[in-house]
Write a protein that holds these residues in place. Structure first.
Motif, PDB file in Angstrom:
ATOM      1  N   ASN A  62      -7.280 -41.771 -19.693  1.00  0.00           N
ATOM      2  CA  ASN A  62      -7.817 -41.963 -18.350  1.00  0.00           C
ATOM      3  C   ASN A  62      -7.732 -40.670 -17.560  1.00  0.00           C
ATOM      4  O   ASN A  62      -7.071 -39.722 -17.968  1.00  0.00           O
ATOM      5  N   ARG A  63      -8.437 -40.669 -16.423  1.00  0.00           N
ATOM      6  CA  ARG A  63      -8.505 -39.488 -15.562  1.00  0.00           C
ATOM      7  C   ARG A  63      -7.747 -39.692 -14.249  1.00  0.00           C
ATOM      8  O   ARG A  63      -7.965 -38.963 -13.285  1.00  0.00           O
ATOM      9  N   ILE A  64      -6.850 -40.646 -14.211  1.00  0.00           N
ATOM     10  CA  ILE A  64      -6.192 -40.986 -12.950  1.00  0.00           C
ATOM     11  C   ILE A  64      -5.401 -39.817 -12.378  1.00  0.00           C
ATOM     12  O   ILE A  64      -5.491 -39.534 -11.183  1.00  0.00           O
ATOM     13  N   LYS A  65      -4.655 -39.120 -13.203  1.00  0.00           N
ATOM     14  CA  LYS A  65      -3.849 -38.001 -12.695  1.00  0.00           C
ATOM     15  C   LYS A  65      -4.740 -36.935 -12.059  1.00  0.00           C
ATOM     16  O   LYS A  65      -4.439 -36.419 -10.977  1.00  0.00           O
ATOM     17  N   VAL A  66      -5.847 -36.619 -12.701  1.00  0.00           N
ATOM     18  CA  VAL A  66      -6.789 -35.621 -12.178  1.00  0.00           C
ATOM     19  C   VAL A  66      -7.408 -36.116 -10.874  1.00  0.00           C
ATOM     20  O   VAL A  66      -7.502 -35.359  -9.900  1.00  0.00           O
ATOM     21  N   LEU A  67      -7.815 -37.376 -10.861  1.00  0.00           N
ATOM     22  CA  LEU A  67      -8.429 -37.934  -9.654  1.00  0.00           C
ATOM     23  C   LEU A  67      -7.437 -37.976  -8.497  1.00  0.00           C
ATOM     24  O   LEU A  67      -7.806 -37.680  -7.354  1.00  0.00           O
ATOM     25  N   ARG A  68      -6.198 -38.313  -8.793  1.00  0.00           N
ATOM     26  CA  ARG A  68      -5.167 -38.299  -7.747  1.00  0.00           C
ATOM     27  C   ARG A  68      -5.021 -36.906  -7.153  1.00  0.00           C
ATOM     28  O   ARG A  68      -4.952 -36.732  -5.941  1.00  0.00           O
ATOM     29  N   ALA A  69      -4.984 -35.903  -8.029  1.00  0.00           N
ATOM     30  CA  ALA A  69      -4.834 -34.515  -7.568  1.00  0.00           C
ATOM     31  C   ALA A  69      -6.031 -34.106  -6.705  1.00  0.00           C
ATOM     32  O   ALA A  69      -5.857 -33.459  -5.665  1.00  0.00           O
ATOM     33  N   GLU A  70      -7.219 -34.488  -7.121  1.00  0.00           N
ATOM     34  CA  GLU A  70      -8.423 -34.153  -6.348  1.00  0.00           C
ATOM     35  C   GLU A  70      -8.405 -34.803  -4.965  1.00  0.00           C
ATOM     36  O   GLU A  70      -8.993 -34.270  -4.021  1.00  0.00           O
ATOM     37  N   HIS A  71      -7.754 -35.948  -4.855  1.00  0.00           N
ATOM     38  CA  HIS A  71      -7.683 -36.677  -3.585  1.00  0.00           C
ATOM     39  C   HIS A  71      -6.341 -36.476  -2.870  1.00  0.00           C
ATOM     40  O   HIS A  71      -6.044 -37.175  -1.892  1.00  0.00           O
TER      41      HIS A  71
ATOM     42  N   SER B  45      -4.763 -53.984 -16.152  1.00  0.00           N
ATOM     43  CA  SER B  45      -5.541 -55.224 -16.199  1.00  0.00           C
ATOM     44  C   SER B  45      -6.943 -54.917 -15.673  1.00  0.00           C
ATOM     45  O   SER B  45      -7.166 -53.902 -14.989  1.00  0.00           O
ATOM     46  N   LEU B  46      -7.870 -55.789 -15.970  1.00  0.00           N
ATOM     47  CA  LEU B  46      -9.231 -55.581 -15.486  1.00  0.00           C
ATOM     48  C   LEU B  46      -9.297 -55.566 -13.959  1.00  0.00           C
ATOM     49  O   LEU B  46      -9.938 -54.670 -13.391  1.00  0.00           O
ATOM     50  N   PRO B  47      -8.614 -56.482 -13.256  1.00  0.00           N
ATOM     51  CA  PRO B  47      -8.639 -56.409 -11.785  1.00  0.00           C
ATOM     52  C   PRO B  47      -8.070 -55.084 -11.253  1.00  0.00           C
ATOM     53  O   PRO B  47      -8.619 -54.517 -10.308  1.00  0.00           O
ATOM     54  N   LEU B  48      -7.020 -54.580 -11.876  1.00  0.00           N
ATOM     55  CA  LEU B  48      -6.456 -53.298 -11.448  1.00  0.00           C
ATOM     56  C   LEU B  48      -7.424 -52.163 -11.730  1.00  0.00           C
ATOM     57  O   LEU B  48      -7.622 -51.276 -10.892  1.00  0.00           O
ATOM     58  N   ALA B  49      -8.061 -52.172 -12.881  1.00  0.00           N
ATOM     59  CA  ALA B  49      -9.048 -51.141 -13.212  1.00  0.00           C
ATOM     60  C   ALA B  49     -10.186 -51.145 -12.192  1.00  0.00           C
ATOM     61  O   ALA B  49     -10.651 -50.081 -11.770  1.00  0.00           O
ATOM     62  N   PHE B  50     -10.613 -52.337 -11.762  1.00  0.00           N
ATOM     63  CA  PHE B  50     -11.659 -52.423 -10.744  1.00  0.00           C
ATOM     64  C   PHE B  50     -11.179 -51.859  -9.404  1.00  0.00           C
ATOM     65  O   PHE B  50     -11.933 -51.154  -8.722  1.00  0.00           O
ATOM     66  N   ARG B  51      -9.938 -52.149  -9.014  1.00  0.00           N
ATOM     67  CA  ARG B  51      -9.414 -51.611  -7.749  1.00  0.00           C
ATOM     68  C   ARG B  51      -9.373 -50.089  -7.782  1.00  0.00           C
ATOM     69  O   ARG B  51      -9.733 -49.418  -6.805  1.00  0.00           O
ATOM     70  N   ILE B  52      -8.942 -49.540  -8.909  1.00  0.00           N
ATOM     71  CA  ILE B  52      -8.883 -48.074  -9.047  1.00  0.00           C
ATOM     72  C   ILE B  52     -10.281 -47.485  -9.018  1.00  0.00           C
ATOM     73  O   ILE B  52     -10.529 -46.478  -8.354  1.00  0.00           O
ATOM     74  N   SER B  53     -11.213 -48.107  -9.715  1.00  0.00           N
ATOM     75  CA  SER B  53     -12.576 -47.571  -9.751  1.00  0.00           C
ATOM     76  C   SER B  53     -13.239 -47.624  -8.384  1.00  0.00           C
ATOM     77  O   SER B  53     -13.938 -46.689  -7.993  1.00  0.00           O
ATOM     78  N   ARG B  54     -12.990 -48.692  -7.626  1.00  0.00           N
ATOM     79  CA  ARG B  54     -13.549 -48.776  -6.270  1.00  0.00           C
ATOM     80  C   ARG B  54     -12.952 -47.714  -5.355  1.00  0.00           C
ATOM     81  O   ARG B  54     -13.659 -47.099  -4.556  1.00  0.00           O
ATOM     82  N   LEU B  55     -11.657 -47.495  -5.496  1.00  0.00           N
ATOM     83  CA  LEU B  55     -10.985 -46.498  -4.663  1.00  0.00           C
ATOM     84  C   LEU B  55     -11.590 -45.115  -4.867  1.00  0.00           C
ATOM     85  O   LEU B  55     -11.875 -44.400  -3.905  1.00  0.00           O
ATOM     86  N   PHE B  56     -11.807 -44.742  -6.121  1.00  0.00           N
ATOM     87  CA  PHE B  56     -12.335 -43.413  -6.426  1.00  0.00           C
ATOM     88  C   PHE B  56     -13.866 -43.374  -6.468  1.00  0.00           C
ATOM     89  O   PHE B  56     -14.455 -42.334  -6.773  1.00  0.00           O
TER      90      PHE B  56
ATOM     91  N   MET C  25     -16.011 -44.616  -8.581  1.00  0.00           N
ATOM     92  CA  MET C  25     -16.487 -44.280  -9.921  1.00  0.00           C
ATOM     93  C   MET C  25     -16.510 -45.562 -10.741  1.00  0.00           C
ATOM     94  O   MET C  25     -15.831 -46.534 -10.413  1.00  0.00           O
ATOM     95  N   SER C  26     -17.273 -45.552 -11.824  1.00  0.00           N
ATOM     96  CA  SER C  26     -17.262 -46.715 -12.711  1.00  0.00           C
ATOM     97  C   SER C  26     -15.974 -46.709 -13.531  1.00  0.00           C
ATOM     98  O   SER C  26     -15.336 -45.667 -13.703  1.00  0.00           O
ATOM     99  N   ILE C  27     -15.628 -47.871 -14.018  1.00  0.00           N
ATOM    100  CA  ILE C  27     -14.440 -47.973 -14.876  1.00  0.00           C
ATOM    101  C   ILE C  27     -14.586 -47.044 -16.077  1.00  0.00           C
ATOM    102  O   ILE C  27     -13.632 -46.381 -16.477  1.00  0.00           O
TER     103      ILE C  27
END
Length: 63
Positions: A3-12, A41-52, A54-56
């Protein structure tokens, strides 16, 4: 799962704790997801994707 979460967190300019608060999980959960030790979980993945705004698929990649 890769996943790209660490990179996305840094960008934000977000800490793990800040991201965890926004998506309503613990900081430890975010840490485990970033390290590939835990798949969200799928609901968590959706929350993260909406926040950034981006698509899952853009954030998470099956290994």
């Amino acid at each position: 799962m890769k996943n790209r979460i660490k990179v996305l967190r840094a960008e934000h300019n977000m800490t793990q704790a800040q991201l965890a608060d926004v998506v309503e999980v613990s900081r430890q959960t975010i840490n485990a997801i970033e390290k590939g030790k835990f798949d969200p979980s799928l609901p968590l993945a959706f929350r993260i994707s909406r926040l950034f705004k981006m698509s899952i698929e853009e954030i998470f990649e099956a290994e």
